[in-house]
Design a protein around this motif. Structure first.
Motif, PDB file in Angstrom:
ATOM      1  N   ARG A 291     -10.341  -7.607  -0.946  1.00  0.00           N
ATOM      2  CA  ARG A 291      -9.764  -6.565  -1.795  1.00  0.00           C
ATOM      3  C   ARG A 291      -9.599  -5.262  -1.016  1.00  0.00           C
ATOM      4  N   LEU A 292     -10.603  -4.912  -0.229  1.00  0.00           N
ATOM      5  CA  LEU A 292     -10.522  -3.694   0.569  1.00  0.00           C
ATOM      6  C   LEU A 292      -9.419  -3.801   1.619  1.00  0.00           C
ATOM      7  N   GLY A 293      -9.289  -4.977   2.239  1.00  0.00           N
ATOM      8  CA  GLY A 293      -8.245  -5.177   3.230  1.00  0.00           C
ATOM      9  C   GLY A 293      -6.860  -4.965   2.650  1.00  0.00           C
ATOM     10  N   ARG A 294      -6.628  -5.466   1.428  1.00  0.00           N
ATOM     11  CA  ARG A 294      -5.326  -5.267   0.781  1.00  0.00           C
ATOM     12  C   ARG A 294      -5.093  -3.798   0.475  1.00  0.00           C
ATOM     13  N   LEU A 295      -6.139  -3.106   0.038  1.00  0.00           N
ATOM     14  CA  LEU A 295      -6.019  -1.687  -0.296  1.00  0.00           C
ATOM     15  C   LEU A 295      -5.640  -0.870   0.937  1.00  0.00           C
ATOM     16  N   LEU A 296      -6.215  -1.223   2.083  1.00  0.00           N
ATOM     17  CA  LEU A 296      -5.965  -0.459   3.306  1.00  0.00           C
ATOM     18  C   LEU A 296      -4.657  -0.833   3.988  1.00  0.00           C
ATOM     19  N   ARG A 297      -3.845  -1.649   3.343  1.00  0.00           N
ATOM     20  CA  ARG A 297      -2.481  -1.865   3.816  1.00  0.00           C
ATOM     21  C   ARG A 297      -1.596  -0.658   3.509  1.00  0.00           C
ATOM     22  N   ARG A 298      -2.092   0.228   2.671  1.00  0.00           N
ATOM     23  CA  ARG A 298      -1.351   1.454   2.349  1.00  0.00           C
ATOM     24  C   ARG A 298      -1.552   2.457   3.490  1.00  0.00           C
ATOM     25  N   PRO A 299      -0.467   2.893   4.123  1.00  0.00           N
ATOM     26  CA  PRO A 299      -0.593   3.786   5.297  1.00  0.00           C
ATOM     27  C   PRO A 299      -1.404   5.039   5.043  1.00  0.00           C
ATOM     28  N   LEU A 300      -1.240   5.666   3.874  1.00  0.00           N
ATOM     29  CA  LEU A 300      -1.955   6.923   3.613  1.00  0.00           C
ATOM     30  C   LEU A 300      -3.462   6.714   3.471  1.00  0.00           C
ATOM     31  N   LEU A 301      -3.894   5.519   3.122  1.00  0.00           N
ATOM     32  CA  LEU A 301      -5.323   5.219   3.068  1.00  0.00           C
ATOM     33  C   LEU A 301      -5.833   4.729   4.421  1.00  0.00           C
ATOM     34  N   TRP A 302      -4.987   4.041   5.156  1.00  0.00           N
ATOM     35  CA  TRP A 302      -5.396   3.477   6.436  1.00  0.00           C
ATOM     36  C   TRP A 302      -5.535   4.541   7.524  1.00  0.00           C
ATOM     37  N   ALA A 303      -4.662   5.537   7.536  1.00  0.00           N
ATOM     38  CA  ALA A 303      -4.676   6.548   8.601  1.00  0.00           C
ATOM     39  C   ALA A 303      -6.020   7.274   8.714  1.00  0.00           C
ATOM     40  N   PRO A 304      -6.630   7.745   7.617  1.00  0.00           N
ATOM     41  CA  PRO A 304      -7.942   8.392   7.751  1.00  0.00           C
ATOM     42  C   PRO A 304      -9.009   7.452   8.288  1.00  0.00           C
ATOM     43  N   VAL A 305      -8.932   6.169   7.936  1.00  0.00           N
ATOM     44  CA  VAL A 305      -9.901   5.186   8.440  1.00  0.00           C
ATOM     45  C   VAL A 305      -9.806   5.089   9.954  1.00  0.00           C
ATOM     46  N   VAL A 306      -8.599   5.072  10.479  1.00  0.00           N
ATOM     47  CA  VAL A 306      -8.401   5.017  11.934  1.00  0.00           C
ATOM     48  C   VAL A 306      -8.990   6.247  12.605  1.00  0.00           C
ATOM     49  N   VAL A 307      -8.710   7.421  12.064  1.00  0.00           N
ATOM     50  CA  VAL A 307      -9.211   8.663  12.655  1.00  0.00           C
ATOM     51  C   VAL A 307     -10.736   8.692  12.657  1.00  0.00           C
ATOM     52  N   ILE A 308     -11.344   8.286  11.551  1.00  0.00           N
ATOM     53  CA  ILE A 308     -12.810   8.281  11.455  1.00  0.00           C
ATOM     54  C   ILE A 308     -13.421   7.306  12.450  1.00  0.00           C
ATOM     55  N   ASN A 309     -12.833   6.118  12.575  1.00  0.00           N
ATOM     56  CA  ASN A 309     -13.360   5.135  13.515  1.00  0.00           C
ATOM     57  C   ASN A 309     -13.222   5.591  14.959  1.00  0.00           C
TER      58      ASN A 309
END
Length: 410
Positions: A291-309
């Motif tokens: 479920r989380l993987g599908r949610l993070l297919r949205r670019p606006l949600l995925w971009a902050p995850v990349v920056v944090i990692n």
């Protein structure tokens, strides 16, 4: 405002496009969530008390015991170790050379930021002392800075044990973590049970490695495909039941973080309650992965995850410095008797909680500013350069001096 939103969308779209198709977005999202919980937990569950001698550590949990359940949410190191084990086994499987070379690369990435923050704070301590900052404030600051670094040390050790964890996972699957649980339970029985008075005070230290290796081993087993949804449900249910029994029947402290003045603590060293929470969190994380993987297919949600990692070690090593960057000047300004609400006032009122919440954006902004310069410590070191070798040697000496001061050895 519309222009800002449009630029954010474009940047997010570029990050999304640049992400490899094989990237496990759910795992990165879990890591980002656990990373953000570390500064948020330290900023909200830790405070200061200001007196004539300077700043001293204090905690709102000492006055508000009812807030202890917040630590169950903010203590997400179990998730961090779970994801760490999962990512490590995938990286280990793809290694291009020897196991020793693989470990060397992993450990160097952990060590560089730690060396950087320690060396910088060694210089800062000398400068602040020369400027007249009280010794108690300096010791409080050094204690807070070194506090998250123990985690990096433990994580380094468990990372070095990855080959052993892989062998265990291939032989025992998800049950490979069970002996670690049993070990922690035995140590807890000895230090808290009927023989407690006869036990040495250092006995709890034996739990440090197995207590945190537990979730890492689960992550390795997960990465090896040995934990599915059935195993995840068992972890979630079993961990939750054990957690409740330890709290209600065996009267473990409710807080997952240390509370000044309390005789027992769950996290330093880890108790069986930490293992129970890690089991429940790990089970929930595995169940929510798709479920989380599908949610993070949205670019606006995925971009902050990349920056944090990309800034993981910088966040871990420098978030306490961001809080101190606000608190130390405020303590000097308040030396005449005027304390700053939520910053240098004692954390024993509802007003402090509200004021500290208002300080969170300030701490975040300071951390972003610090990270802009501190991220260079995550970059690989130059090799074969005499000047670079000299800088590394100097940083090592400064870091050692800081450690001696922060650990109270000098």
């Amino acid at each position: 405002m519309n222009a800002v939103r449009e630029n954010a969308r474009r940047l997010a779209a570029r990050i999304d496009t640049a992400t490899p198709a094989h990237r496990d977005r759910a795992v990165d999202g879990l890591r980002a969530l656990a990373l953000l919980a570390v500064p948020l937990g330290h900023w909200m569950l830790g405070g200061f008390r200001l007196d004539a001698d300077g700043l001293h550590n204090a905690s709102p949990l000492a006055a508000f015991g009812a807030l202890a359940p917040a630590s169950w949410v903010l203590q997400m190191l179990g998730i961090f170790f779970l994801v760490g084990g999962y990512a490590s086994v995938l990286s280990y499987r793809r290694r291009a050379s020897t196991t020793a070379a693989w470990l060397g690369g992993r450990l160097a990435r952990l060590g560089r930021p730690v060396l950087g923050v320690s060396a910088v704070w060694a210089v800062l301590l000398a400068a602040l002392s020369a400027l007249g900052v009280p010794g108690d404030t300096l010791r409080t600051g050094a204690t807070l800075v070194i506090q998250p670094l123990w985690f990096v040390g433990v994580y380094t050790v468990v990372t070095a044990l990855t080959p052993v964890c892989v062998t265990s996972a291939r032989g025992l699957g998800g049950w490979a973590a069970l002996p670690l649980t049993a070990f922690v339970a035995v140590v807890d029985f000895l230090r808290y049970g009927p023989y407690a008075e006869a036990m040495p005070s250092w006995l709890g230290v034996l739990n440090v490695l197995p207590g945190w290796l537990f979730a890492y081993q689960l992550g390795v087993s997960w990465g090896e495909g040995r934990i599915g949804r059935r195993g995840a449900r068992l972890l979630l249910t079993g961990g939750a039941v054990l957690f409740a029994v330890l709290l209600l029947v065996f009267h473990y402290p409710a807080s997952m973080v240390g509370v000044p003045g309390e005789a027992r603590t769950n996290s330093h060293p880890p108790s069986l309650l930490v293992v129970a929470l890690a089991a429940a969190q790990s089970g929930a994380a595995i169940l929510l992965r798709d479920r989380l993987g599908r949610l993070l297919r949205r670019p606006l949600l995925w971009a902050p995850v990349v920056v944090i990692n990309l800034s993981a070690m910088t966040i871990l090593c420098w978030h306490q410095s961001a809080m101190l960057a606000a608190a130390v000047p405020a303590s000097l300004a308040g030396a005449g008797g005027t304390a700053v609400a939520g910053l240098t006032t004692a954390p024993d009122t509802v007003g402090w909680i509200l004021a500290r919440t208002a300080w969170l954006p300030v701490f975040t902004g300071l951390l972003v500013l610090i990270a802009r310069y501190a991220r260079r410590f995550e970059a690989p070191w130059e090799s074969g350069n005499r000047a670079a070798n000299a800088r590394r040697a100097l940083a090592g000496v400064l870091a050692a001096g800081f450690a001696v001061f922060a650990l109270g050895l000098a």
